[in-house]
Design an enzyme around this catalytic site. Structure first.
Site, PDB file in Angstrom:
ATOM      1  N   ALA A  49       1.926  47.212   9.741  1.00  0.00           N
ATOM      2  CA  ALA A  49       3.327  46.960  10.102  1.00  0.00           C
ATOM      3  C   ALA A  49       4.323  47.104   8.940  1.00  0.00           C
ATOM      4  CB  ALA A  49       3.433  45.587  10.764  1.00  0.00           C
ATOM      5  N   ARG A  91       5.871  54.331  16.939  1.00  0.00           N
ATOM      6  CA  ARG A  91       4.832  53.385  17.393  1.00  0.00           C
ATOM      7  C   ARG A  91       5.544  52.136  17.928  1.00  0.00           C
ATOM      8  NH1 ARG A  91      -0.240  52.254  13.804  1.00  0.00           N
ATOM      9  NH2 ARG A  91      -1.134  51.755  15.837  1.00  0.00           N
ATOM     10  N   ASP A 240       1.438  42.356  13.652  1.00  0.00           N
ATOM     11  CA  ASP A 240       2.347  43.479  13.908  1.00  0.00           C
ATOM     12  C   ASP A 240       3.665  43.005  14.491  1.00  0.00           C
ATOM     13  OD1 ASP A 240      -0.494  44.724  13.974  1.00  0.00           O
ATOM     14  OD2 ASP A 240       0.953  46.323  13.536  1.00  0.00           O
ATOM     15  N   LYS A 251      -3.963  43.624  15.603  1.00  0.00           N
ATOM     16  CA  LYS A 251      -4.969  44.613  15.991  1.00  0.00           C
ATOM     17  C   LYS A 251      -5.894  44.086  17.086  1.00  0.00           C
ATOM     18  CE  LYS A 251      -5.220  47.947  15.039  1.00  0.00           C
ATOM     19  NZ  LYS A 251      -4.634  48.995  15.922  1.00  0.00           N
TER      20      LYS A 251
HETATM   21  O1  MRU Z   1      -2.928  50.285  14.168  1.00  0.00           O
HETATM   22  P1  MRU Z   1      -2.661  49.793  12.779  1.00  0.00           P
HETATM   23  O2  MRU Z   1      -3.710  50.154  11.790  1.00  0.00           O
HETATM   24  O3  MRU Z   1      -1.255  50.142  12.316  1.00  0.00           O
HETATM   25  O4  MRU Z   1      -2.700  48.210  12.941  1.00  0.00           O
HETATM   26  C1  MRU Z   1      -2.498  47.421  11.811  1.00  0.00           C
HETATM   27  C2  MRU Z   1      -2.700  45.979  12.058  1.00  0.00           C
HETATM   28  O5  MRU Z   1      -2.936  45.556  13.166  1.00  0.00           O
HETATM   29  C3  MRU Z   1      -2.521  45.050  10.896  1.00  0.00           C
HETATM   30  O6  MRU Z   1      -3.346  43.940  11.025  1.00  0.00           O
HETATM   31  C4  MRU Z   1      -1.067  44.577  10.871  1.00  0.00           C
HETATM   32  O7  MRU Z   1      -0.176  45.653  10.888  1.00  0.00           O
HETATM   33  C5  MRU Z   1      -0.794  43.730   9.721  1.00  0.00           C
HETATM   34  S1  MRU Z   1      -0.526  44.728   8.304  1.00  0.00           S
HETATM   35  C6  MRU Z   1      -0.125  43.861   6.959  1.00  0.00           C
END
Ligand code: MRU
Length: 349
Positions: A49, A91, A240, A251
């Site tokens: 994120a 996204r 996120d 995630k």
């Molecule tokens: O699909 P992604 O790899 O962008 O998902 C990332 C995550 O879910 C992370 O846990 C989240 O963004 C926290 S990042 C500091």
């Protein structure tokens, strides 16, 4: 600590480490339009994120410089709208993307000749502030942890990658883990592989190994067993988007770990900057959940594992209800047992 050019400004372009190629290859790409940056976000060259927020901000800046090279721009809002919209929809779940765009948008109304440089300065500020936030979160989160009475090293479990690779540097969840090591000495980490895109196996295990951590990889479905055997002292994840009531989108699989942690009486910590908290979304039910390609589930390393014609459900994120979160760890402090009142108070402090 290893520093990566996750999303940075280099020689008038946006440079990004291609995270799709890790851990096998460390390859960087340079982008010189917002449309290319949006595509890179969509394709997950950059992910996580806060890193997506930085990329979007630099994407705005690079677009403004590109337009200024073509000719004088008098109405920057009109000129930049297509780029802003493309970035906005790259996204849907990580709110940092929209947060960064909204932070830059007022600068489009300034003195036209200064707009590109002002966007760049703001993007650089977002990048700098993100590193500082991660450091602050790290310290705040580490202060919640202590070495087990037995004297063995503290054992932390994390899911996905919420590390230096997912931020401007240092990481949110991995920032807490790094700070815990600085404060408490040796820390062992269980990284879940994070099906289906394998951010844990490909990114977290690699990032932590490079920093000399004792890291053990396990499949997502091994977490319950590991907890039941006393192998995990606390779970630390990123986010996120956090809704106004403290529900956490992160995630896919995070929710399962939170339920398991509660079952086993293990603290479940969520580290995220204020830019990840979306006060405009009342509860987790209102958070848009990205659905990704079926091939991520049916195939492994390009090889089909499931029968042709099988339907696939592939949400990239899930929502952990606030009641399962022991504490939200932010750069402005810790919110224990988050709820709407406590989350709002954070913004008023
Ligand atoms: O699909 P992604 O790899 O962008 O998902 C990332 C995550 O879910 C992370 O846990 C989240 O963004 C926290 S990042 C500091």
């Amino acid at each position: 600590m290893t520093v990566f050019d996750v999303a940075v400004w280099r020689d008038g372009k946006v440079r990004m480490l291609d995270q799709r190629r890790l851990p096998g290859e460390e390859i960087y790409h340079d982008y010189d339009s917002a449309f290319e940056v949006a595509e890179a976000i969509r394709e997950m060259v950059v992910r996580g994120a806060p890193a997506i927020g930085c990329a979007a901000a630099f994407g705005m800046a690079v677009e403004a410089f590109r337009l200024a090279r073509i000719g004088p721009v008098s109405d920057w809002i009109a000129a930049m709208t297509p780029a802003v919209e493309r970035l906005r929809h790259a996204r849907p779940t990580a709110v940092n993307l929209v947060w960064a765009l909204e932070r830059l948008k007022p600068l489009l109304s300034g003195e036209p000749g200064e707009v590109p440089m002002r966007l760049l300065q703001e993007a650089e500020a977002i990048h700098r502030e993100d590193i500082a936030s991660c450091r602050a979160m790290g310290a705040a989160g580490a202060a919640l942890l202590s070495r087990p009475a037995s004297g063995r090293p503290l054992s932390l479990m994390t899911h996905c990658n919420a590390g230096a690779l997912a931020t401007a540097g240092y990481g949110t969840a991995l920032g807490v883990i790094r700070a815990a090591r600085e404060r408490l000495g040796e820390v062992v980490v269980y990284a879940t592989e994070t099906r289906p895109y394998l951010q844990g196996a490909r990114l977290t295990a690699w990032e932590l190994r490079r920093d000399g951590f004792d890291v053990t990889l396990m499949t997502d479905s091994m977490a319950g067993h590991a907890m039941s055997r006393g192998l995990v002292d606390a779970v630390v994840v990123g986010a996120d988007r956090v809704a106004a009531n403290g529900d956490v989108a992160n995630k896919i699989g995070t929710y399962v770990h939170a339920v398991l942690a509660r079952r086993h009486g293990i603290p479940f910590l969520v580290a995220c900057p204020l830019s990840t908290i979306d006060l405009a979304t009342a509860t987790g039910a209102g958070i848009p959940i990205e659905e990704r390609a079926a091939e991520e589930v049916t195939h492994v390393m390009g090889r089909r594992m499931a029968a042709e014609g099988v339907k696939v459900f592939n949400p990239a994120f899930d929502v952990t209800p606030a009641e399962l979160v022991t504490a939200l760890v932010t750069e402005r402090g810790v919110v224990h047992a988050p709820d709407a009142l406590r989350v709002r108070a954070l913004f008023e402090s």
